[in-house]
Design a protein around this motif. Structure first.
Motif, short mmCIF file in Angstrom:
data_model
loop_
_atom_site.label_atom_id
_atom_site.label_comp_id
_atom_site.label_asym_id
_atom_site.label_seq_id
_atom_site.Cartn_x
_atom_site.Cartn_y
_atom_site.Cartn_z
N GLY A 16 0.34 -0.95 0.24
CA GLY A 16 -0.36 -0.06 0.21
C GLY A 16 1.22 1.15 0.00
N LEU A 17 0.36 2.26 -0.59
CA LEU A 17 1.00 3.53 -0.43
C LEU A 17 1.82 4.40 0.98
CD1 LEU A 17 -0.74 6.49 -2.17
CD2 LEU A 17 0.80 4.84 -2.97
N ARG A 18 2.67 4.98 1.25
CA ARG A 18 3.17 5.90 2.18
C ARG A 18 1.70 6.20 2.57
NH1 ARG A 18 7.10 9.92 -1.10
NH2 ARG A 18 8.99 8.80 -0.51
N GLY A 21 -0.47 2.84 7.04
CA GLY A 21 -0.45 2.18 8.01
C GLY A 21 0.50 0.87 8.24
N LYS A 22 0.95 0.34 6.82
CA LYS A 22 2.05 -0.95 6.78
C LYS A 22 2.74 -1.54 8.08
CE LYS A 22 3.40 0.61 3.19
NZ LYS A 22 4.15 1.21 2.45
N THR A 23 3.69 -0.76 8.59
CA THR A 23 4.98 -0.35 9.81
C THR A 23 3.14 -0.84 10.97
OG1 THR A 23 6.61 0.95 8.61
CG2 THR A 23 6.79 0.03 10.95
N ILE A 55 19.73 7.82 0.62
CA ILE A 55 20.09 6.33 -0.64
C ILE A 55 19.48 7.37 -1.75
CG2 ILE A 55 19.52 4.75 -1.61
CD1 ILE A 55 18.88 3.34 1.03
N PHE A 56 18.12 7.72 -1.95
CA PHE A 56 17.54 8.94 -2.78
C PHE A 56 18.85 9.59 -3.10
CE2 PHE A 56 12.90 7.86 -4.31
CZ PHE A 56 13.45 6.90 -3.68
N ASP A 57 18.73 10.80 -1.98
CA ASP A 57 19.59 12.14 -2.84
C ASP A 57 20.61 11.66 -2.85
OD1 ASP A 57 17.74 13.12 -1.43
OD2 ASP A 57 18.66 14.09 0.12
N PHE A 64 18.09 3.13 -5.67
CA PHE A 64 17.33 2.72 -4.25
C PHE A 64 16.34 1.24 -5.11
CE2 PHE A 64 13.41 2.30 -2.03
CZ PHE A 64 13.45 2.15 -0.78
N ARG A 65 15.74 1.20 -5.53
CA ARG A 65 15.52 0.26 -6.73
C ARG A 65 15.95 -1.54 -6.15
NH1 ARG A 65 10.71 1.70 -4.44
NH2 ARG A 65 9.47 3.89 -5.56
N ASP A 66 17.24 -1.23 -6.92
CA ASP A 66 18.36 -1.96 -6.86
C ASP A 66 18.07 -2.70 -5.67
OD1 ASP A 66 17.94 -2.03 -9.47
OD2 ASP A 66 20.23 -1.37 -9.61
N ILE A 67 18.75 -1.78 -4.12
CA ILE A 67 18.65 -2.93 -2.94
C ILE A 67 17.77 -3.13 -2.58
CG2 ILE A 67 19.27 -1.06 -0.74
CD1 ILE A 67 20.48 0.74 -1.97
N GLU A 68 16.55 -1.73 -3.07
CA GLU A 68 15.12 -2.49 -2.16
C GLU A 68 15.29 -4.06 -2.97
OE1 GLU A 68 11.79 -0.37 -3.97
OE2 GLU A 68 11.09 -0.37 -1.86
N GLU A 69 14.94 -4.28 -3.72
CA GLU A 69 15.32 -5.60 -4.74
C GLU A 69 15.93 -6.99 -4.12
OE1 GLU A 69 15.07 -5.69 -8.71
OE2 GLU A 69 15.13 -8.32 -8.82
N THR A 86 6.21 -3.74 3.62
CA THR A 86 7.34 -3.61 2.19
C THR A 86 7.12 -1.86 1.96
OG1 THR A 86 4.83 -3.65 0.76
CG2 THR A 86 6.40 -5.54 1.24
N GLY A 87 8.04 -1.38 1.57
CA GLY A 87 7.83 -0.12 0.74
C GLY A 87 6.50 0.40 -0.06
N GLY A 88 6.24 1.38 -0.17
CA GLY A 88 5.11 1.87 -1.43
C GLY A 88 5.14 1.38 -3.02
N GLY A 89 6.68 1.35 -3.10
CA GLY A 89 6.62 1.21 -3.87
C GLY A 89 7.70 -0.36 -4.41
N ALA A 90 7.51 -0.85 -3.72
CA ALA A 90 8.06 -2.50 -3.91
C ALA A 90 7.79 -3.20 -4.78
CB ALA A 90 8.48 -3.26 -2.94
N GLU A 148 -0.96 5.85 -10.88
CA GLU A 148 0.06 4.30 -11.34
C GLU A 148 0.14 2.82 -10.43
OE1 GLU A 148 3.64 5.54 -10.88
OE2 GLU A 148 4.71 3.70 -11.82
N ARG A 149 0.16 3.02 -9.32
CA ARG A 149 -0.37 1.73 -8.82
C ARG A 149 -1.38 0.63 -8.03
NH1 ARG A 149 4.13 4.13 -4.47
NH2 ARG A 149 5.81 4.06 -5.55
N ALA A 150 -2.49 1.78 -8.44
CA ALA A 150 -3.82 0.99 -7.64
C ALA A 150 -4.28 -0.63 -8.61
CB ALA A 150 -4.64 1.75 -7.98
#
Ligand code: S3P
Length: 190
Positions: A16-18, A21-23, A55-57, A64-69, A86-90, A148-150
């Protein structure tokens, strides 16, 4: 963790999105089901020894997406049966979607944009570790990001909780009720 027949014990991943409440929900759910809880972003932060924002900066979203994967791959390998926030974009990479399916059940915390915006503001989005993903900025990009993600969240989810009118305890209770005795088995891979 594995079942008596040698199959992996299914875990539960929250997507789900940022600000959905995932955490918080994941921690409560793990306690209720007596499972380990792993927050993917925290795992990344600990292994990289720098914040998500750094990491983003310093390295950009693509790194970041490589690290996340990599982090997700390690997690799925070493923590079967765990509850994962998960992070919202995982879910953006197909390889990650396959990993999450392999881990077990996938639950989408579906939260309205207004609720998310309110929560992000309340938690101080400027000082928070939430780098913007587009030039629109963290608060104004939410509609576009959700559009995009829904479809991905929807396609992936075995169970969806509409979270706007529930607190974390209520959301965890709904998931635990759906989960039942944990004999989850996906009929078909979406
Ligand atoms: C992201 C969400 C963040 C974090 C990173 C990217 C995203 O996780 O992984 O900032 O693409 O939506 P949370 O959903 O835990 O905030």
């Amino acid at each position: 963790m594995s079942r008596a027949n040698g199959e992996r014990t299914p875990g539960i991943s929250l997507i789900g999105l940022r600000g959905s409440g995932k955490t918080t929900v994941g921690e409560r759910l793990a306690r209720a089901l007596d499972r380990d809880f792993i927050d993917l972003d925290l795992l990344i932060t600990l292994s990289e020894r720098r914040s998500i924002r750094s990491i983003f900066d310093e390295s950009g979203e693509s790194d970041f997406r490589d690290i996340e994967e990599n982090a997700l791959s390690t997690l799925i390998e070493h923590a079967p049966g765990s509850i994962v926030a998960t992070g919202g974009g995982a879910i953006l990479r197909a390889s990650n979607r396959s990993r999450l399916r392999r881990h077990g059940a996938i639950v989408w915390l579906s939260t309205g944009i207004d609720t998310i915006r309110r929560r992000l503001k309340a938690h101080g989005v400027e000082v928070d570790d939430r780098p913007p993903l587009t030039p629109l900025g963290t608060l104004d990009e939410l509609e576009a990001i959700l559009a995009e993600r829904a479809p991905l969240y929807q396609e992936l989810a075995d169970f969806t909780v509409a979270t706007d009118d529930l607190d974390a305890e209520g959301i965890a209770r709904e998931i635990a009720a759906w989960w039942g005795d944990g004999s989850f088995r996906r009929e078909s891979n979406p």
